[in-house]
Design an enzyme around this catalytic site. Structure first.
Site, short mmCIF file in Angstrom:
data_model
loop_
_atom_site.label_atom_id
_atom_site.label_comp_id
_atom_site.label_asym_id
_atom_site.label_seq_id
_atom_site.Cartn_x
_atom_site.Cartn_y
_atom_site.Cartn_z
N ASP A 11 -7.32 -4.52 -5.34
CA ASP A 11 -8.52 -3.94 -4.73
C ASP A 11 -8.33 -2.43 -4.82
O ASP A 11 -7.95 -1.76 -3.86
CB ASP A 11 -8.62 -4.41 -3.27
CG ASP A 11 -9.94 -4.06 -2.63
OD1 ASP A 11 -10.95 -3.96 -3.36
OD2 ASP A 11 -9.99 -3.90 -1.40
N CYS A 23 -14.97 -0.69 -4.62
CA CYS A 23 -16.24 -0.54 -3.93
C CYS A 23 -17.03 0.61 -4.56
O CYS A 23 -17.86 1.23 -3.91
CB CYS A 23 -16.04 -0.34 -2.43
SG CYS A 23 -15.12 1.14 -2.02
N ASP A 52 0.86 -1.18 0.00
CA ASP A 52 0.00 0.00 0.00
C ASP A 52 0.89 1.23 0.00
O ASP A 52 2.00 1.20 0.54
CB ASP A 52 -0.93 0.02 1.21
CG ASP A 52 -2.18 0.86 0.95
OD1 ASP A 52 -3.25 0.29 0.64
OD2 ASP A 52 -2.08 2.10 1.02
C1 LIG Z 1 -10.09 0.21 -1.40
S1 LIG Z 1 -8.71 0.52 -0.41
C2 LIG Z 1 -8.10 -1.11 -0.15
C3 LIG Z 1 -8.83 -1.87 0.94
C4 LIG Z 1 -8.08 -3.12 1.34
N1 LIG Z 1 -7.91 -4.04 0.25
C5 LIG Z 1 -8.75 -3.84 2.49
O1 LIG Z 1 -9.36 -4.89 2.29
O2 LIG Z 1 -8.67 -3.36 3.61
C6 LIG Z 1 -7.58 1.15 -1.56
C7 LIG Z 1 -6.17 1.31 -1.04
O3 LIG Z 1 -5.34 1.66 -2.14
C8 LIG Z 1 -4.27 2.39 -1.63
N2 LIG Z 1 -3.59 3.04 -2.76
C9 LIG Z 1 -3.92 4.15 -3.43
N3 LIG Z 1 -3.03 4.40 -4.40
C10 LIG Z 1 -2.11 3.41 -4.35
C11 LIG Z 1 -0.93 3.11 -5.08
N4 LIG Z 1 -0.53 3.88 -6.09
N5 LIG Z 1 -0.24 2.02 -4.73
C12 LIG Z 1 -0.62 1.22 -3.71
N6 LIG Z 1 -1.72 1.47 -2.98
C13 LIG Z 1 -2.46 2.54 -3.29
C14 LIG Z 1 -4.91 3.32 -0.64
O4 LIG Z 1 -3.96 3.80 0.29
C15 LIG Z 1 -5.95 2.40 -0.01
O5 LIG Z 1 -5.46 1.86 1.17
#
Ligand SMILES: C[S@@+](CC[C@H](N)C(=O)[O-])C[C@H]1O[C@@H](n2cnc3c(N)ncnc32)[C@H](O)[C@@H]1O
Length: 440
Positions: free
Chosen positions: A295, A360, A208
């Site tokens: 995700d 989501c 993340d």
């Molecule tokens: C929908 S949430 C994920 C929820 C997680 N899978 C869970 O079950 O708890 C999306 C996540 O993507 C992360 N994110 C956003 N841009 C990103 C990037 N370029 N690389 C990695 N993670 C990223 C955000 O910090 C966030 O935590």
């Protein structure tokens, strides 16, 4: 644009999602904005105070403070967004129950035991998600002994489908490319290695971009004594560490030419249990991941509880929700991020492996359109049918590029869950390709 679509304050941290306010719902809780650069202790301390707070929506409904349907007084920007993306505003009128999952290997937790422990008979199993239960939204799970022991974990039943669609086998090495705050990560790790008294084979690698949110992940991994998962703080669009496959390297100590040319980056690990530190991972196609979960960051519009946190319980006034809805350029940037996450997840997937893309959001642009774009671009990608769980409403089943059930769409109006889209893709194996240690 910023790498996530949420305002900085709201991104700061989320929770263990122990209650039905699932992962996305917590992102918007103003209480979370205090949690910057959290230590594990702080993360869990703040977490429990957040979890103790009743969900506004349910309180409001039960007290009858605001009786008009939420859909009738949505902020203009939100209404415009929903209309542009063909999302029915009535999804915010659905009273979504609190969902949780029960994990206690080696012993069956009976419904009666759960009811006694949580203190209500209003608990029912979710027919299409084994191990998941629902209860009324106002029920507090945090006081239950099973919750405190880590046996009961809050997680929306719809989220289970992202994990289910991967069809895990115990030896899988799984990459979870947007893993924080970690509900799916923990579920993945426990699904691969249910019984901690036996050695594990498969692993989970969580990535993340947010350090604060990863701190929550780390707390969860420690709380649940998970030994088969490691975390990286990195940009998922460029992350390149291979799976922690060991042993194979011993067979052939040469650095394989393929990898020298491939320019995989090696970011510093954010957290790894002892079991994943001792062995230096090997390199090569064998160390690509068997399964990848993307995700992706999204507008979270399907996460009903998350959106309703912006609405005052007593007055029905919306506060701060305007920040959530992106202008055209920001939306285009978000979709670009989703495409790049998907591409990089694909790069790290083994031939023959499975990638699941989920959000989501209920917006087609962030879901079907991304997957269809990718299928046009990646010659080795095929939509792959999900083994649809028995009892899931038929209306949730989606065809992608002529393949029935290659995706599922959990629309709160049909599923009575938070919104979720999940698509499954398989990487085809080139003719004559044999993935074996000979590759090294
Ligand atoms: C929908 S949430 C994920 C929820 C997680 N899978 C869970 O079950 O708890 C999306 C996540 O993507 C992360 N994110 C956003 N841009 C990103 C990037 N370029 N690389 C990695 N993670 C990223 C955000 O910090 C966030 O935590």
């Amino acid at each position: 644009m910023d790498s996530t679509c949420l305002p900085t304050d709201d991104r700061v941290a989320s929770t263990e999602q122990q209650q039905r306010d699932d992962e996305q719902a917590h992102l918007a809780n103003p209480a979370l904005s205090a949690m910057s650069e959290t230590t594990d202790t702080h993360a869990l301390h703040n977490l429990s105070s957040i979890l103790s707070a009743p969900a506004r929506h349910s309180t409001e409904r039960s007290l009858g403070v605001v009786t008009r349907p939420v859909s009738s007084d949505l902020p203009t920007a939100l209404r415009a967004y929903l209309s542009a993306h063909d999302i029915p505003p009535e999804i915010y009128d659905v009273q979504i129950p609190r969902f949780f999952r029960v994990h206690l290997p080696g012993r069956i937790v009976t419904l009666e035991e759960l009811q006694r422990d949580v203190g209500t008979t209003a608990i029912a199993p979710v027919v299409w998600a084994p191990g998941f239960y629902s209860c009324p939204a106002h029920v507090r799970l945090v006081d239950s002994a099973l919750y405190q022991a880590g046996t009961v974990l809050g997680m929306d039943a719809s989220s289970s489908l992202a994990v289910h669609a991967l069809s895990l086998t115990p030896a899988d090495h799984v990459l979870d490319l947007c893993c924080a705050p970690g509900a799916k990560l923990v579920y993945l790790a426990q699904a691969l290695h249910a019984t901690q008294s036996v050695p594990f084979e498969g692993t989970v690698t969580g990535v993340d971009v947010s350090k604060d949110r990863l701190a929550i992940c780390r707390s969860l991994l420690k709380k649940h004594k998970i030994v088969n998962a490691r975390l990286f703080c990195a940009d998922g669009t460029t992350f390149g560490a291979l799976a922690p496959v060991w042993g194979v390297a011993v067979l052939n100590k040469r650095t394989p030419p393929l990898i020298r040319q491939a320019d995989f980056s090696s970011p510093r690990v954010f957290h790894a249990p002892q079991t994943l530190r001792a062995n230096r991972p090997c390199l090569g196609p064998m160390a690509l991941y068997d399964k990848v979960l993307v995700d992706a960051e999204c507008t979270h519009d399907g996460s009903v509880v998350h959106i309703l946190k912006y609405r005052e319980a007593t007055t029905g006034q919306w506060r701060g929700v305007g920040k959530l809805w992106l202008d055209d350029q920001q939306l285009a940037d978000l979709e670009s991020l989703q495409r790049r996450l998907l591409c990089n997840g694909w790069r790290l997937l083994k031939p023959g492996g499975v990638l699941v893309y989920s959000t989501c959001s209920l917006s087609r642009r962030q879901n079907e359109a991304i997957v269809e774009w990718f299928l046009d671009e990646a010659l080795d990608a095929r939509p792959d049918p999900i083994d649809v769980p028995v009892g899931l409403p038929d209306a949730c089943r989606v065809e992608i590029a002529g393949v029935q059930d290659a995706a599922l769409r959990m629309d709160p109006l049909r599923s009575q869950t938070s919104g979720l889209f999940v698509a499954r893709l398989r990487k085809i194996v080139p003719d004559g390709y044999v993935l074996s240690t000979k590759d090294f």
